[in-house]
Design a protein around this motif. Structure first.
Motif, PDB file in Angstrom:
ATOM      1  N   SER A   9      13.740  70.490  52.574  1.00 18.65           N
ATOM      2  CA  SER A   9      12.665  70.167  51.626  1.00 18.65           C
ATOM      3  C   SER A   9      12.385  68.681  51.495  1.00 18.65           C
ATOM      4  O   SER A   9      11.586  68.272  50.646  1.00 18.65           O
ATOM      5  CB  SER A   9      12.957  70.771  50.249  1.00 18.65           C
ATOM      6  N   ASP A  12       8.006  66.490  54.007  1.00 20.37           N
ATOM      7  CA  ASP A  12       6.883  66.488  53.064  1.00 20.37           C
ATOM      8  C   ASP A  12       5.592  66.904  53.758  1.00 20.37           C
ATOM      9  O   ASP A  12       4.775  66.073  54.180  1.00 20.37           O
ATOM     10  CB  ASP A  12       6.745  65.105  52.415  1.00 20.37           C
ATOM     11  N   PRO A  15      -0.728  69.701  52.119  1.00 16.51           N
ATOM     12  CA  PRO A  15      -1.121  70.990  51.532  1.00 16.51           C
ATOM     13  C   PRO A  15      -1.572  72.012  52.574  1.00 16.51           C
ATOM     14  O   PRO A  15      -1.250  73.202  52.465  1.00 16.51           O
ATOM     15  CB  PRO A  15      -2.268  70.601  50.588  1.00 16.51           C
ATOM     16  N   LYS A  18       1.409  73.489  54.455  1.00 19.22           N
ATOM     17  CA  LYS A  18       2.194  74.404  53.624  1.00 19.22           C
ATOM     18  C   LYS A  18       1.673  75.835  53.716  1.00 19.22           C
ATOM     19  O   LYS A  18       2.410  76.791  53.497  1.00 19.22           O
ATOM     20  CB  LYS A  18       2.175  73.940  52.158  1.00 19.22           C
ATOM     21  N   LYS A  19       0.387  75.972  54.053  1.00 23.00           N
ATOM     22  CA  LYS A  19      -0.225  77.293  54.193  1.00 23.00           C
ATOM     23  C   LYS A  19      -0.063  77.859  55.603  1.00 23.00           C
ATOM     24  O   LYS A  19      -0.359  79.033  55.831  1.00 23.00           O
ATOM     25  CB  LYS A  19      -1.715  77.209  53.852  1.00 23.00           C
ATOM     26  N   GLN A  24       8.270  76.715  57.669  1.00 23.60           N
ATOM     27  CA  GLN A  24       9.091  77.218  56.563  1.00 23.60           C
ATOM     28  C   GLN A  24       9.950  76.078  56.036  1.00 23.60           C
ATOM     29  O   GLN A  24      10.500  75.291  56.826  1.00 23.60           O
ATOM     30  CB  GLN A  24       9.993  78.367  57.019  1.00 23.60           C
ATOM     31  N   ASP A  39      14.250  72.472  44.886  1.00 29.79           N
ATOM     32  CA  ASP A  39      13.173  71.695  45.495  1.00 29.79           C
ATOM     33  C   ASP A  39      12.298  72.603  46.365  1.00 29.79           C
ATOM     34  O   ASP A  39      12.299  72.522  47.590  1.00 29.79           O
ATOM     35  CB  ASP A  39      13.767  70.549  46.315  1.00 29.79           C
ATOM     36  N   ASP A  40      11.540  73.446  45.694  1.00 28.38           N
ATOM     37  CA  ASP A  40      10.653  74.370  46.401  1.00 28.38           C
ATOM     38  C   ASP A  40       9.236  74.213  45.845  1.00 28.38           C
ATOM     39  O   ASP A  40       8.899  73.175  45.255  1.00 28.38           O
ATOM     40  CB  ASP A  40      11.153  75.812  46.306  1.00 28.38           C
ATOM     41  N   GLU A  41       8.408  75.231  46.010  1.00 31.63           N
ATOM     42  CA  GLU A  41       7.010  75.130  45.579  1.00 31.63           C
ATOM     43  C   GLU A  41       6.865  75.013  44.069  1.00 31.63           C
ATOM     44  O   GLU A  41       5.792  74.659  43.559  1.00 31.63           O
ATOM     45  CB  GLU A  41       6.199  76.332  46.088  1.00 31.63           C
ATOM     46  N   THR A  42       7.939  75.253  43.314  1.00 34.45           N
ATOM     47  CA  THR A  42       7.880  75.127  41.850  1.00 34.45           C
ATOM     48  C   THR A  42       8.168  73.701  41.384  1.00 34.45           C
ATOM     49  O   THR A  42       8.082  73.418  40.183  1.00 34.45           O
ATOM     50  CB  THR A  42       8.887  76.079  41.180  1.00 34.45           C
ATOM     51  N   ASP A  44       8.031  70.184  40.035  1.00 32.19           N
ATOM     52  CA  ASP A  44       7.046  69.467  39.225  1.00 32.19           C
ATOM     53  C   ASP A  44       7.427  67.982  39.238  1.00 32.19           C
ATOM     54  O   ASP A  44       8.348  67.560  38.552  1.00 32.19           O
ATOM     55  CB  ASP A  44       7.061  70.027  37.796  1.00 32.19           C
ATOM     56  N   ALA A 264       7.858  65.492  47.891  1.00 34.08           N
ATOM     57  CA  ALA A 264       8.458  66.599  47.138  1.00 34.08           C
ATOM     58  C   ALA A 264       9.739  66.076  46.485  1.00 34.08           C
ATOM     59  O   ALA A 264       9.934  64.867  46.338  1.00 34.08           O
ATOM     60  CB  ALA A 264       8.723  67.779  48.055  1.00 34.08           C
TER      61      ALA A 264
END
Length: 280
Positions: A9, A12, A15, A18-19, A24, A39-42, A44, A264
């Motif tokens: 993670s 970096d 966006p 990431k799709k 991964q 340290d994932d998609e959550t 902040d 991230a």
């Protein structure tokens, strides 16, 4: 051949990437005081920076377990490429290597082709390597040729950064053998780099913009002909500063592509608020 590119993670991704299902991310764990953050998609970033600012302790990171990597290798893709944070900064590379060994012990060495690359970098350096791997995969090159080319790419890639503060790197022992104190009262900002994955000081300047300009000068001088190089810039909570660096680099050279990404969790730990990392 089908392929997957796995990054820890500190990779970096932009966006859009990431799709992309070819990528991964395996998360590290961050800790500030008694608070643990995956340290994932959550992740902040603003909340994390507030936690760090309010804590007397330096934030810590814990690398993914070998089992997490092994699970990631349990995929349908036939070729897997892993990009990790510099092994001088984290145990993530060693975990990935052990995860590969565990997978091969269970499934056999011929069941899947897996290559693990220590980036000798971080953040946008890992991004830079990951997109290079993808370009080789899309060109349908043989696995072994991709592996050789990526190792050469890592050897030739250069990493630079300018941070508001080196406090976290100093407290985490990442500046071993390097004087960690700079004249903060005079607003002196060091221009840092990485040599074989080890952090080194390249120069310094008074004020952040002068330091970033000096970083651009050094990078262009060391890069030579940049027309076939990808410039990657990562920022921690400061897109305007990343754009400033981009424009300074464009004054000095032309590039195959330019990418700007936000940090991230792991890179935020090391870069701190306002930090800039650049690779080419």
């Amino acid at each position: 051949m089908s392929y997957k590119i796995i990054g820890d993670s500190c990779t970096d991704l932009t966006p859009d990437l990431k799709k992309d299902p070819h990528f991964q991310i395996i998360p590290l764990i961050l800790q500030v005081g008694n608070t643990q953050i995956i340290d994932d998609e959550t992740f902040d970033q603003k909340r994390f920076l507030e936690l760090v600012k309010g804590s007397s302790e330096s934030p810590k990171t814990a690398c993914p377990s070998p089992e997490l990597y092994k699970e990631a290798f349990e995929c349908e893709e036939e070729e897997v490429f892993v990009v990790t944070l510099s092994e001088h900064l984290s145990g993530s590379y060693n975990s990935a290597v052990l995860g590969k060994k565990l997978y091969e012990e269970e499934h056999g060495k011929d069941s899947k082709k897996i290559a693990v690359f220590g980036s000798d970098s971080a953040s946008c350096g890992q991004l830079n390597i990951a997109i290079y791997i993808q370009s080789l995969c899309q060109a349908s090159l043989p696995f072994e040729e991709i592996e050789d080319k990526v190792r050469a790419y890592i050897k030739n890639m250069r990493t630079y950064f300018v941070l508001e503060s080196l406090d976290t790197l100093r407290k985490n022992g990442r500046l071993t053998g390097l004087q960690a104190f700079f004249a903060t009262a005079l607003n002196i900002k060091p221009v840092m780099g990485a040599e074989s994955g080890v952090i080194i000081k390249l120069d310094q300047a008074r004020g952040i913009n002068k330091a970033l300009t000096r970083m651009a000068d050094i990078a262009i001088k060391e890069a030579g002909d940049t027309r076939n190089k990808v410039l990657a810039i990562a920022h921690c909570n400061n897109p305007e500063r990343a754009e400033f660096v981009k424009q300074e680099m464009l004054k000095r050279g032309a590039f195959k592509d330019i990418m700007i990404t936000d940090t991230a969790g792991v890179a935020t730990v090391y870069a701190n608020d306002g930090g800039i990392i650049m690779t080419l």
